[in-house]
Write an enzyme that holds these catalytic residues in place. Structure first.
Site, PDB file in Angstrom:
ATOM      1  N   ASP A 150      15.979 -20.700 -17.634  1.00 60.25           N
ATOM      2  CA  ASP A 150      16.541 -20.427 -19.064  1.00 60.25           C
ATOM      3  C   ASP A 150      17.813 -19.524 -19.209  1.00 60.25           C
ATOM      4  O   ASP A 150      18.225 -18.745 -19.796  1.00 60.25           O
ATOM      5  CB  ASP A 150      15.378 -19.734 -19.983  1.00 60.25           C
ATOM      6  N   ARG A 151      18.480 -19.824 -18.005  1.00 61.35           N
ATOM      7  CA  ARG A 151      20.038 -19.042 -17.860  1.00 61.35           C
ATOM      8  C   ARG A 151      19.740 -17.722 -17.621  1.00 61.35           C
ATOM      9  O   ARG A 151      20.941 -17.036 -17.672  1.00 61.35           O
ATOM     10  CB  ARG A 151      20.865 -19.411 -18.971  1.00 61.35           C
ATOM     11  N   LEU A 152      18.804 -17.160 -17.306  1.00 59.22           N
ATOM     12  CA  LEU A 152      18.670 -15.767 -17.122  1.00 59.22           C
ATOM     13  C   LEU A 152      18.971 -15.521 -15.425  1.00 59.22           C
ATOM     14  O   LEU A 152      17.830 -15.279 -14.570  1.00 59.22           O
ATOM     15  CB  LEU A 152      17.481 -15.036 -17.411  1.00 59.22           C
TER      16      LEU A 152
END
Length: 215
Positions: A190-192
């Site tokens: 999730d783009r973390l």
């Protein structure tokens, strides 16, 4: 055409935690580079080198890293090339190792220096004769009329040069990028993404500070 706005992958292969980090940037690079070689990723030592001219206009290309240690990252090229001319005016560069298959990248920025004749010979001598001929016959980054012209230059130089290794041209040599910042980027769900950076702290005698960056 695919819908580029929807073209994405979720990154789930790993995490990069401070507790797992090597003590120094070069030891951490050792670990990741060994992983890249073990994964049989094509051209694991391929690196994007970005430079800029006197007006600040950026320029980037891919070269092959030919060595690294705690002092920096080394590559060879023609000093008369576009990047050579840019580095003569603005001796700074940014590097990116794009290890997509492992959902990783390493980013390095710093000043650049020539490595000297002896060390440049050490880069030049292992090259195959054909590669040496091509490098010696080509004035890198200059305009040529055709591929046939280049092939003819190589053919003539081959005829004029004794068998064996081709002498290294004076205009060809190595550069070393002296790191000021080294970032290790690991893709996250999730783009973390995990982004951990070593920053050289000249005020503390050349030590390094470790920072986590927002993705």
């Amino acid at each position: 055409m695919p819908d580029l706005s929807r073209m994405r992958n979720d990154y789930t292969l790993g995490r990069l935690r401070e507790d797992d980090l090597a003590p120094t940037w070069v030891e951490q690079f050792d670990r990741w580079f060994a992983d890249t070689v073990a994964a049989e990723i094509p051209e694991p030592n391929a690196v994007v080198v970005a430079t800029a001219d006197a007006d600040g206009a950026p320029d980037a290309r891919i070269v092959l890293m030919k060595g690294y240690d705690e002092a920096g990252v080394v590559f060879g090229t023609s000093y008369a090339s576009a990047k050579g001319a840019q580095l003569a005016i603005n001796p700074r560069a940014a590097l990116v190792f794009p290890w997509h298959a492992l959902q990783r990248q390493v980013r390095i920025t710093g000043t650049v220096e020539r490595i000297g004749d002896g060390a440049s010979d050490d880069l030049w001598d292992p090259r195959p004769r054909g590669s040496q001929l091509a490098a010696a016959a080509s004035v890198q980054s200059t305009v040529v009329d055709s591929r046939q012209e280049l092939e003819e230059r190589v053919r003539r130089l081959d005829e004029q040069t004794p068998e064996g290794k081709v002498p290294r041209p004076a205009a060809w040599g190595g550069y070393r990028v002296l790191p000021e910042r080294v970032e290790f980027w690991q893709g996250g769900t999730d783009r973390l993404h995990d982004r951990i950076r070593f920053v050289r702290d000249d005020e503390e005698g050349g030590g390094w500070i470790v920072q986590r960056l927002a993705p």
